[in-house]
Design a protein around this motif. Structure first.
Motif, short mmCIF file in Angstrom:
data_model
loop_
_atom_site.label_atom_id
_atom_site.label_comp_id
_atom_site.label_asym_id
_atom_site.label_seq_id
_atom_site.Cartn_x
_atom_site.Cartn_y
_atom_site.Cartn_z
N PHE A 60 38.54 -8.57 -8.69
CA PHE A 60 37.43 -8.07 -7.88
C PHE A 60 37.17 -9.07 -6.77
O PHE A 60 37.01 -10.27 -7.00
N SER A 62 34.70 -9.70 -3.34
CA SER A 62 33.51 -9.27 -2.61
C SER A 62 32.92 -10.46 -1.89
O SER A 62 32.94 -11.58 -2.38
N ASP A 63 32.38 -10.21 -0.69
CA ASP A 63 31.67 -11.27 0.02
C ASP A 63 30.18 -11.21 -0.28
O ASP A 63 29.38 -11.87 0.39
N ARG A 64 29.80 -10.44 -1.30
CA ARG A 64 28.40 -10.32 -1.70
C ARG A 64 28.11 -10.99 -3.04
O ARG A 64 26.99 -11.37 -3.31
N SER A 66 30.19 -13.00 -6.77
CA SER A 66 31.35 -13.33 -7.58
C SER A 66 30.92 -13.25 -9.04
O SER A 66 29.73 -13.27 -9.36
N ASP A 128 25.43 -2.12 -4.18
CA ASP A 128 26.70 -1.42 -3.99
C ASP A 128 27.87 -2.25 -4.52
O ASP A 128 28.81 -1.70 -5.11
N ALA A 129 27.81 -3.57 -4.35
CA ALA A 129 28.88 -4.43 -4.85
C ALA A 129 28.88 -4.46 -6.38
O ALA A 129 29.94 -4.46 -7.02
N ALA A 132 30.42 -1.28 -7.56
CA ALA A 132 31.87 -1.33 -7.38
C ALA A 132 32.51 -2.19 -8.46
O ALA A 132 33.59 -1.86 -8.97
N TYR A 133 31.88 -3.30 -8.80
CA TYR A 133 32.43 -4.16 -9.85
C TYR A 133 32.50 -3.43 -11.18
O TYR A 133 33.53 -3.49 -11.87
N GLN A 136 35.41 -0.89 -10.89
CA GLN A 136 36.74 -1.48 -10.82
C GLN A 136 37.12 -2.21 -12.09
O GLN A 136 38.29 -2.25 -12.48
#
Length: 327
Positions: A60, A62-64, A66, A128-129, A132-133, A136
């Motif tokens: 995964f 993301s820049d939002r 970890s 949203d991140a 998505a995590y 995924q």
């Protein structure tokens, strides 16, 4: 630097000039707003907790945010609050990793994590991140436990992506942060104060910023070592990220969506007769703000300030265990 309680009184007078601030209200509001920013925290023993073997982390990027994954078993996602490190959950993660797969989230811009989004929106992109995590990583109905801003994020995730959430624990977090300033407050009424809070973060000198965070830590946790960690993480956070986050938090009201929520929600909240929020005031505030949420379980934790997991670790562990045992 002006006195924090005076600032809170002034804000409340501006919002409701005919209703003088009571001492009980002043204590409760000061806990949440005694500096231009929300407090950050860590448990005193976070840095000395035993290591837990990391589980294979889902791929995964993301820049939002970890994520660090430990343990095996049913999935639990831990979300820290404003300017906090994921290490605020270290003791909880260490304990739960014996029976669960624990996903410790770190939000971008906080506690040394890079921030690349300027003064853009903070909270909704995090939601949203997170969604998505979950997708995924293939998580099936994970339990979400969030503190403060993390608790608000957990409720938002459950409202917007109910099929990706099993249950939520919102720790000492209200569905509308600015309700702390009074039951009559709306998002529009809070807007100038959110702008003021964000500007204060960006413009404070280094000494003033340190002083405000140090003072805020006293109101947010009882343990001196925890207060020290809170200040350290705050100073390591990106100020643009903090400004964007406080603005979003103060202007986000998820109460309209509570009535239709189907995801189970628990909401532990703090009360402290020794300098914190009086129990009766805390009971009234949480009952009022969560009134529309069907089946919500409100749990008052006495002898604690905002960071319940640090001030009352044994009681908090009992609540978490009971929460996770529910079908």
């Amino acid at each position: 630097m002006f006195n924090a309680l005076s600032r809170v009184r002034a804000m409340l007078r501006a919002l409701s000039p005919r209703k003088p601030l009571t001492r009980a209200q002043a204590i409760a509001i000061a806990l949440a707003a005694c500096s231009p920013v929300l407090a950050v925290a860590a448990q005193a023993f976070a840095q000395t907790s035993p290591a837990v073997a990391s589980a294979p982390a889902p791929t995964f990027a993301s820049d939002r945010l970890s994520v660090v994954v430990t343990g095996a078993g049913p999935d639990v996602i831990l979300i820290p609050g404003f300017a906090s490190s994921r290490a605020v959950w270290t003791a909880t993660a260490v304990r739960l990793s014996a029976t669960h797969r624990v996903h410790q989230v770190q939000l971008a811009g906080f506690a040394g994590e890079p921030w690349t989004h300027g003064d853009g929106p903070f909270v909704q992109p995090v939601i949203d991140a997170l969604a998505a995590y979950v997708q995924q990583a293939g998580l099936q109905s994970p339990a979400i436990i969030g503190h403060s801003m993390g608790g608000l994020s957990a409720i938002m995730l459950a409202q917007q992506y109910p099929d990706r959430v099993g249950r939520v624990m919102s720790v000492d977090s209200l569905p509308f942060y600015s309700a702390l300033f009074g039951p009559q407050v709306t998002v529009e009424m809070a807007r100038p104060f959110a702008a003021q809070a964000a500007a204060s973060i960006l413009t404070a000198s280094a000494p003033d910023f340190l002083n405000s965070q140090t003072a805020t830590a006293v109101g947010m946790a009882r343990d001196p070592a925890t207060r020290t960690a809170m200040v350290d993480w705050s100073l390591a956070s990106d100020r643009q990220a903090m400004a964007a986050a406080i603005r979003d938090v103060m202007l986000t009201d998820v109460r309209p969506g509570l009535a239709t929520m189907t995801v189970p929600v628990w909401a532990p909240y703090a009360a402290d007769a020794d300098g914190g929020a009086p129990a009766a005031l805390a009971d009234g505030l949480w009952s009022r703000e969560y009134a529309a949420l069907p089946g919500v379980r409100l749990i008052r934790v006495d002898g604690s300030r905002h960071f319940i997991m640090a001030d009352q670790p044994k009681r908090f562990a009992e609540i978490v265990d009971e929460f996770l045992r529910q079908p």
